[in-house]
Motif scaffolding. Sequence first.
Motif, PDB file in Angstrom:
ATOM      1  N   ASP A 128       6.166   8.921 -23.809  1.00  0.00           N
ATOM      2  CA  ASP A 128       5.714  10.269 -24.167  1.00  0.00           C
ATOM      3  C   ASP A 128       4.198  10.334 -24.285  1.00  0.00           C
ATOM      4  O   ASP A 128       3.637  11.194 -24.948  1.00  0.00           O
ATOM      5  N   ASP A 129       3.532   9.382 -23.611  1.00  0.00           N
ATOM      6  CA  ASP A 129       2.070   9.344 -23.615  1.00  0.00           C
ATOM      7  C   ASP A 129       1.604   8.712 -22.306  1.00  0.00           C
ATOM      8  O   ASP A 129       1.820   7.518 -22.077  1.00  0.00           O
ATOM      9  N   GLU A 130       0.986   9.528 -21.449  1.00  0.00           N
ATOM     10  CA  GLU A 130       0.525   9.013 -20.154  1.00  0.00           C
ATOM     11  C   GLU A 130      -0.664   8.081 -20.277  1.00  0.00           C
ATOM     12  O   GLU A 130      -1.067   7.434 -19.304  1.00  0.00           O
ATOM     13  N   GLY A 131      -1.243   7.990 -21.489  1.00  0.00           N
ATOM     14  CA  GLY A 131      -2.337   7.056 -21.718  1.00  0.00           C
ATOM     15  C   GLY A 131      -1.870   5.673 -22.144  1.00  0.00           C
ATOM     16  O   GLY A 131      -2.678   4.741 -22.254  1.00  0.00           O
ATOM     17  N   ASN A 132      -0.580   5.512 -22.369  1.00  0.00           N
ATOM     18  CA  ASN A 132      -0.009   4.218 -22.750  1.00  0.00           C
ATOM     19  C   ASN A 132      -0.238   3.205 -21.622  1.00  0.00           C
ATOM     20  O   ASN A 132       0.040   3.492 -20.456  1.00  0.00           O
ATOM     21  N   SER A 133      -0.707   2.005 -21.959  1.00  0.00           N
ATOM     22  CA  SER A 133      -1.046   1.016 -20.936  1.00  0.00           C
ATOM     23  C   SER A 133       0.169   0.594 -20.110  1.00  0.00           C
ATOM     24  O   SER A 133       0.058   0.366 -18.894  1.00  0.00           O
ATOM     25  N   ASP A 134       1.335   0.506 -20.761  1.00  0.00           N
ATOM     26  CA  ASP A 134       2.547   0.165 -20.015  1.00  0.00           C
ATOM     27  C   ASP A 134       2.915   1.281 -19.037  1.00  0.00           C
ATOM     28  O   ASP A 134       3.325   1.010 -17.900  1.00  0.00           O
ATOM     29  N   PHE A 135       2.782   2.510 -19.485  1.00  0.00           N
ATOM     30  CA  PHE A 135       3.034   3.648 -18.588  1.00  0.00           C
ATOM     31  C   PHE A 135       2.111   3.577 -17.380  1.00  0.00           C
ATOM     32  O   PHE A 135       2.553   3.723 -16.233  1.00  0.00           O
ATOM     33  N   ILE A 136       0.837   3.350 -17.617  1.00  0.00           N
ATOM     34  CA  ILE A 136      -0.145   3.317 -16.534  1.00  0.00           C
ATOM     35  C   ILE A 136       0.200   2.247 -15.510  1.00  0.00           C
ATOM     36  O   ILE A 136       0.175   2.484 -14.294  1.00  0.00           O
ATOM     37  N   ASN A 137       0.563   1.048 -15.984  1.00  0.00           N
ATOM     38  CA  ASN A 137       0.896  -0.048 -15.072  1.00  0.00           C
ATOM     39  C   ASN A 137       2.160   0.268 -14.264  1.00  0.00           C
ATOM     40  O   ASN A 137       2.196   0.041 -13.040  1.00  0.00           O
ATOM     41  N   GLU A 138       3.184   0.788 -14.940  1.00  0.00           N
ATOM     42  CA  GLU A 138       4.428   1.098 -14.238  1.00  0.00           C
ATOM     43  C   GLU A 138       4.226   2.251 -13.260  1.00  0.00           C
ATOM     44  O   GLU A 138       4.783   2.247 -12.151  1.00  0.00           O
ATOM     45  N   TYR A 139       3.438   3.226 -13.658  1.00  0.00           N
ATOM     46  CA  TYR A 139       3.151   4.361 -12.783  1.00  0.00           C
ATOM     47  C   TYR A 139       2.498   3.889 -11.483  1.00  0.00           C
ATOM     48  O   TYR A 139       2.929   4.239 -10.382  1.00  0.00           O
ATOM     49  N   GLU A 140       1.462   3.063 -11.618  1.00  0.00           N
ATOM     50  CA  GLU A 140       0.764   2.603 -10.415  1.00  0.00           C
ATOM     51  C   GLU A 140       1.662   1.734  -9.542  1.00  0.00           C
ATOM     52  O   GLU A 140       1.637   1.851  -8.311  1.00  0.00           O
ATOM     53  N   ASN A 141       2.467   0.889 -10.147  1.00  0.00           N
ATOM     54  CA  ASN A 141       3.379   0.048  -9.361  1.00  0.00           C
ATOM     55  C   ASN A 141       4.371   0.906  -8.571  1.00  0.00           C
ATOM     56  O   ASN A 141       4.666   0.603  -7.401  1.00  0.00           O
ATOM     57  N   LYS A 142       4.881   1.956  -9.209  1.00  0.00           N
ATOM     58  CA  LYS A 142       5.823   2.841  -8.512  1.00  0.00           C
ATOM     59  C   LYS A 142       5.140   3.560  -7.354  1.00  0.00           C
ATOM     60  O   LYS A 142       5.695   3.687  -6.252  1.00  0.00           O
ATOM     61  N   ILE A 143       3.929   4.045  -7.571  1.00  0.00           N
ATOM     62  CA  ILE A 143       3.189   4.759  -6.523  1.00  0.00           C
ATOM     63  C   ILE A 143       2.923   3.827  -5.345  1.00  0.00           C
ATOM     64  O   ILE A 143       3.139   4.193  -4.175  1.00  0.00           O
ATOM     65  N   ARG A 144       2.463   2.610  -5.627  1.00  0.00           N
ATOM     66  CA  ARG A 144       2.177   1.652  -4.548  1.00  0.00           C
ATOM     67  C   ARG A 144       3.450   1.275  -3.794  1.00  0.00           C
ATOM     68  O   ARG A 144       3.436   1.093  -2.567  1.00  0.00           O
TER      69      ARG A 144
END
Length: 313
Positions: free
Chosen positions: A248-264
Amino acid sequence: MKEEPFGSRNVIESKISEDQLKSFLVGFDLDDDGVSKYRWSQLVTKITNVIHEFSFGFHEGTSTENTQTLEKIIEAANSVYKIDEFQKVRDIYKNEGHIDDDLDDKYLRRGEFGELILHLILRDHFNTIPLLSKIYFKDSLGHTVHGFDCVHIEPESKTLWLGESKLYLDPKRGLSELIKDIEEHFKIDYLDSEFGLIAKKIKHFNNIPESEHWKKLLSSTTKLKDKLNEIYIPLLCTYSCDLFTKYDDEGNSDFINEYENKIRGLQKYFEERNNHPLKSKLRIIIILLPVQCKKTLVKKLHHKLSLLQSIGE
């Protein structure tokens, strides 16, 4: 920073920006009780703001008198629902249904607003302007006048932007359908036919920047290789992503890492399956917009647009 006509950058935030890949997201904010909530209201409002320009393009000018604003918004909402696909999809969602990924009817899928989202992102993030609104030129049967989801131009670079968009639960299904669009649309006969339709319409308007340039580019006598040098192909996939329920926070470091991995991972999926014979000549930009729930987004947009339409009844 370029002008953003609809001011959506603070809602649809750019996260990855590369020549051939752009990714965005809509994040969270606090409600009155201090609870973190996905920004549905802001997103739906920004997309809805596009309705007028999406419907009429620049064909009736680039401004509306203050006394005519509401009238034009209602007219735009009505014009959208005169398109058969939008009306059918509205009725499906109104009756608590949704468009499943297994549905092969790509025309019915157009009623899910992917084209509006593409229009908004191109206008605010890529400095384009609409060259032709296919809803404005729809025929008497409610059909649209060309096959691309958007036909924009970027005045500074003098490039033509021919875009396609998909809304899916599963992003891989959406990307696969975008690949099919490329295979169908970027062939000589198809392009010549589409360019002929577009050229017939734009010659009637004098407010298009460098109009002679576009007429020449669209001409059947211009070589395909020369046309492709001046064309960008933005491919937008908007899809459901579980990260927005897991966090529930797009600034969370885990969110950021998972987001980028999914995009790539999705970028790799697309590149491995795009086997178009002109692949090296096509200036494709993959645009990825994961949202909390695709079904919720479409339902909310149809609800909002139906409310606008009902004001005039």
